[in-house]
Design an enzyme around this catalytic site. Structure first.
Site, PDB file in Angstrom:
ATOM      1  N   GLY A   1       0.305  -1.931  -0.054  1.00 40.59           N
ATOM      2  CA  GLY A   1      -0.359  -0.143  -0.124  1.00 40.59           C
ATOM      3  C   GLY A   1       0.493   0.982   0.132  1.00 40.59           C
ATOM      4  O   GLY A   1       1.964   1.236   0.290  1.00 40.59           O
TER       5      GLY A   1
ATOM      6  N   ASP B   1     -10.085   8.089   7.317  1.00 46.41           N
ATOM      7  CA  ASP B   1     -10.105   7.681   5.950  1.00 46.41           C
ATOM      8  C   ASP B   1     -10.392   5.784   5.725  1.00 46.41           C
ATOM      9  O   ASP B   1     -10.100   5.073   5.554  1.00 46.41           O
ATOM     10  CB  ASP B   1      -8.894   7.077   5.474  1.00 46.41           C
ATOM     11  CG  ASP B   1      -8.326   6.684   4.124  1.00 46.41           C
ATOM     12  OD1 ASP B   1      -9.144   6.706   3.114  1.00 46.41           O
ATOM     13  OD2 ASP B   1      -7.446   5.638   4.097  1.00 46.41           O
TER      14      ASP B   1
END
Length: 975
Positions: free
Chosen positions: A678, A811
């Site tokens: 990621g 998020d």
């Protein structure tokens, strides 16, 4: 014989006088000694927080010379003034209230804690009490004995429980009562207040008052300030309030008031500040036309209708007008704001029409012009091109026409220019080079034209550029890559040509890139694959050619659309997945063995492609190894299965009882254990000797420089990546203090100079996104989906309301909700989270972060976000669970997300059932729709209209379908 002589009368008097003097002196000495000890006890309790303040508090000095202490003519202590001195500790009220003459106790604006004991009731001569703005706990005691009290400040001090309203009955001299911003038990409006005839200041905002405002409030005719905001008040504003003719401030916002602004309200001719926003008021504004002293008027988020009174244009003191989200009609008075140093207007989301008043910045002080979502027409007045104080210029979704005045583009302090969805013309001029503060440029759906000026790169703060649906032509400026803060670039549906600038690879914060429906040609730059934050890539409907860069495989995209171009060659295997179905249509030269609508690739083409890729990759690796041998040697050791230990010095911090050692973790960080990549680091699965499994995020603290001047093909030097360090610190600081079954558990952190490790519990079922959107919905029956929703909601509720300080995740998305072996959810990935500091209250944080499709709309007009932004993102997750669709889907159309799709279906009165995932059985669709309704509340455009997570959890619990599910499953087997 001894003769005794009687004293003369004068001598007797002198003796008596001397005796009385001795008695008084001894009493004074005794009193002074007692007062000295009381003050020294106070010093002992709080001195450690401010030693210099108490330097004069010593037993060798008179207490009247103590800093912050005042005495009367008898040298008795009558006042303690220690407000705003940074004091901490617990107050000894048993000692303080032994000061029998004490009239003034001022300790506000400190950080005092503990409880306020019942000993306070012994300070019977107190006239002034200020304990406001502290960190006390528990309930406030009965203080009925304080009959002389005139001023009582207890606001924002952490008190809970039931407030002793009965104490007020004895305080008939009270002038100021300030008890707001304390979380007392919910109680009806206390009638004890209505007998305080001398009261001139009443602050009871945010202290859990319910019910209606009693008509007797009109008896408090001395009031000049009445604040009842942010409570649970219902009913109408009583007409009797018009009797408060001395009132200069009235605050009623954030309640559930209804009805109209009462008749006679215009009698409040001294009123300067009036805020009744966020209620359900109706009727018109006609009563306000008499309030000529008004300076600030806030009535947004109500149901008001009718016209804005023409008299507002003659108000000589009005500087602040907020009427957005009502049903107002007509035009604005053209003289509005022209008389004084006007600052702010927001009349957005009404039905107003006519021209924009031209002189609101006549005095050169205006900061915000917000009139979006109305029917304003005509040109933008040229006067605003010279309004250098403007920070927000938002006029979108009107019927404005004509050329945008060139000076608008270059306003030096403006941070948002939003002119979208009008009929505006002309170019973006070179003046934009002066817009040094501009963070958002939104001009979509107009008739703007001409070339994009290269001077746009001088607007160095730009984070969002949205010019969709205009007539811009020519090339995209090559120097656009100099916009180091750029995160969103939308240029779709224009007439742009030329190549996609390779310099975009320097925009390291770029998350959204949409260049669709233009005439761009050339190849897709390989460098786009190096953008660490890119989440949304739409290059469809252009004339792009060449192969799809293999580098795009490294991106984690919520949307990829390369359709209808002239691309050739094989689709990279990692992009040939269900999530990107439809992303490659209209490219006849593409081939793939996995994408069904494309022709299969021949073995020859695969061999050539493999040879080319191998050659390029081999050459790049050779150059990189030559340039960075010492640095990459250690990374290579990791990838080859060697231990990270080497010559590193590691520091391990544990947050739970551990059953493993540092070495076990370090030995397991190798390529064969890699399970994910990621933007914030690689993730490894670690299997311990005892069979326990862990997930370890490995974050390297080294990254490339972002110099945009490096020559192509030249290796860039490395430097410490401070943003990753901040991310690591944020995640550790947040997670180490959290303890909740629905929040991922952080066992420990292990850090070295070069890299950092976070050791989590391992969750074998991956993320909710994976289960919903990658063709593996096995086991996601409606009851399971609901339990995931409820569990995740409880985790988020804990973050917002259950921690010592609220945590904004920033998020929330389905890929950050992980599932254990029983499909129970955990909220994860706190790299973007920030604990709200107590000094900032429940305000917000101004770091733009998040993922396209989940970001709350307030990002469009403010960089400040709070818990309600998380609520919005969670609402998107609920929509995913109900519909089975991703947050961004090709079928939603350009720049549209699942929220727009859902609201569009509701607006068009399509069947709500059509939103529900087709695999959910018919008997359970009603249950899914209940959750959809909650999702719709969560995704309200205005943050203040969204529920808190505490309320969301309650609504979900009320919608629990478990009983119905058990019946349906028994009858039908499963869904």
């Amino acid at each position: 014989m001894t003769v005794f002589k009687l004293p003369s009368p004068n001598a007797s008097f002198m003796c008596l006088h001397f005796f009385v003097f001795l008695l008084r002196a001894s009493a004074v000495v005794a009193t002074s000694s007692k007062e000295l000890q009381s003050l020294l006890n106070l010093k002992s309790a709080v001195q450690n927080s401010n030693p210099s303040l108490f330097a004069s508090w010593v037993s060798t000095r008179s207490v009247c010379n103590f800093n912050g202490v005042t005495c009367n003519s008898d040298n008795s202590v009558i006042g303690i003034e220690l407000s705003n001195r940074g004091l901490t500790g617990t107050l000894p009220f048993d000692s303080i209230c032994q000061l029998q003459s004490l009239q003034r106790l001022s300790l506000g604006f400190n950080s005092l804690s503990g409880t306020v004991s019942a000993d306070l009731d012994n300070c019977t001569k107190l006239q002034y009490l200020d304990l406001g703005n502290n960190n006390f706990n528990g309930s406030f005691p009965d203080i009925s004995s304080l009959k002389n009290l005139k001023y009582m400040y207890l606001n924002m001090s952490g008190f809970t429980g039931t407030f002793p309203w009965n104490s007020l009955k004895t305080m008939t001299s009270l002038l100021v009562l300030s008890v707001g911003d304390n979380q007392f038990d919910i109680t009806p409006f206390p009638h004890e207040i209505l007998g305080l005839d001398n009261l001139n200041w009443l602050y009871m905002s945010n202290c859990s008052i319910s019910g209606s405002i009693p008509p007797e409030i009109g008896n408090l005719t001395e009031l000049i300030d009445l604040e009842l905001a942010d409570n649970y008040l219902t009913g109408k504003i009583p007409a009797e309030i018009s009797r408060l003719k001395n009132l200069w401030q009235l605050e009623l916002y954030d309640n559930n008031l209804n009805g109209t602004i009462p008749a006679g309200f215009g009698n409040l001719t001294k009123l300067q500040l009036f805020d009744a926003s966020n209620n359900s008021l109706g009727g018109d504004l006609s009563e306000l036309r008499f309030l000529t002293e008004l300076q600030s008027l806030h009535l947004h988020n109500n149901g008001l209708s009718g016209r804005v009174p023409a008299e507002f244009g003659e108000f000589k003191n009005l500087v602040d007008l907020s009427l957005y989200s009502n049903n107002l009609t007509g035009s604005l008075p053209q003289k509005l704001g022209s008389w004084t140093e006007f600052i702010y207007i927001d009349v957005s989301t009404n039905n107003l029409y006519g021209p924009i008043p031209p002189d609101m910045c006549k005095r050169g002080t205006m900061e915000k012009l917000l009139i979006l979502q109305n029917k304003f027409s005509g040109e933008i007045p040229a006067t605003y091109a010279n309004c250098r104080t403007l920070t927000r210029f938002r006029v979108s979704q009107n019927s404005l026409s004509g050329v945008v005045p060139s000076g608008i583009w270059g306003l030096p302090n403006v941070d948002v220019i939003e002119i979208s969805e009008n009929e505006l013309e002309g170019p973006i001029t070179s003046d934009i080079a002066n817009a040094k503060s501009l963070t958002e440029l939104r001009a979509r759906e107009n008739n703007l034209s001409g070339d994009l000026p290269p001077e746009i790169s001088n607007a160095s703060s730009l984070g969002t550029i949205d010019l969709t649906g205009n007539q811009f032509s020519g090339d995209i400026p090559e120097n656009i890559g100099e916009l180091g803060q750029l995160s969103n670039l939308h240029l779709e549906r224009n007439w742009l040509s030329g190549n996609i600038p390779d310099s975009l690879s320097s925009c390291l914060h770029l998350s959204d890139l949409s260049l669709a429906y233009n005439s761009l040609s050339g190849k897709i730059p390989d460098s786009l694959g190096s953008l660490p934050s890119l989440n949304y890539l739409n290059l469809s409907n252009n004339q792009l050619s060449g192969q799809i860069p293999a580098t795009l495989s490294s991106l984690r995209l919520s949307l990829l659309d390369l359709s209808y171009n002239r691309l050739t060659g094989p689709v990279p295997e990692s992009l040939s997945i269900e999530a990107y179905n439809g992303s490659f249509v209209g490219n006849n030269g593409l081939c793939s063995s996995n994408v069904t609508y494309l022709r299969p690739c021949s073995s020859h083409s695969r061999d050539v492609r493999t040879f080319i890729i191998s050659f390029v990759v081999g050459f790049a690796v050779l150059v990189a190894l030559t340039a960075f041998y010492m640095f990459f040697k250690r990374r290579d050791q990791k990838d080859d299965g060697h231990s990270l230990k080497g010559d590193y010095s590691w520091d391990m911090k544990s947050y739970h009882v551990l059953s493993f050692t540092e070495d076990e973790i370090l030995d397991s960080i190798k390529q064969e254990n890699l399970i994910g990549k990621g933007g914030s680091g690689n993730v490894y699965k670690v299997s311990l000797k005892d069979g326990k499994e862990l997930a370890v995020k490995h974050i390297w603290n080294i990254g490339p420089t972002n110099s945009s001047r490096s020559q192509p093909g030249t290796p860039m030097l490395s430097k410490l990546d401070s943003s990753r360090c901040r991310e690591f610190d944020s995640e550790v600081r947040t997670l180490s203090s959290l303890r909740h079954v629905n929040v991922i558990k952080l066992y420990c952190s292990i850090t070295s100079e070069d890299s950092s490790l976070l050791v989590y519990e391992y969750l074998p079922n991956g993320s909710l996104w994976d289960r919903l959107h990658s063709g593996n919905k096995l086991g996601l029956h409606w009851q399971t989906r609901f339990e995931i929703a409820l569990g995740a909601a409880r985790g988020l509720e804990y973050l917002h309301h259950g921690c010592g300080r609220p945590v904004i995740h920033r998020d929330i998305k389905s890929s950050n909700i992980l599932l254990d072996e029983f499909l129970k959810p955990r909220i994860a990935d706190f790299g973007l989270a920030k604990i709200i500091q107590a000094s900032g209250g429940r305000d917000s944080t101004c770091v733009i972060a998040g993922t396209h499709g989940y970001i709350a709309p307030e990002y469009g007009y403010t960089s400040r976000v709070n818990e309600k932004s998380d609520v919005y993102s969670f609402g998107v997750v609920l929509m995913e669970l109900v519909s089975g669709k991703r947050a961004i889907e090709l079928e939603f159309g350009d720049s549209r997300d699942i929220v727009s799709w859902v609201f569009g279906k509701l607006k068009n009165k399509e069947s709500v059932v059509s939103i529900v995932d087709v695999i959910i059985p018919e008997p359970l669709k009603d249950e899914a729709i209940k959750v959809l309704k909650i999702a719709i509340l969560c995704t309200a455009r205005l943050p203040e209209l969204r529920p808190t997570m505490k309320t969301v959890v309650q609504m979900l619990e009320d919608a629990d379908p478990s009983k119905l599910v058990s019946i349906v499953v028994a009858e039908n087997g499963s869904d």
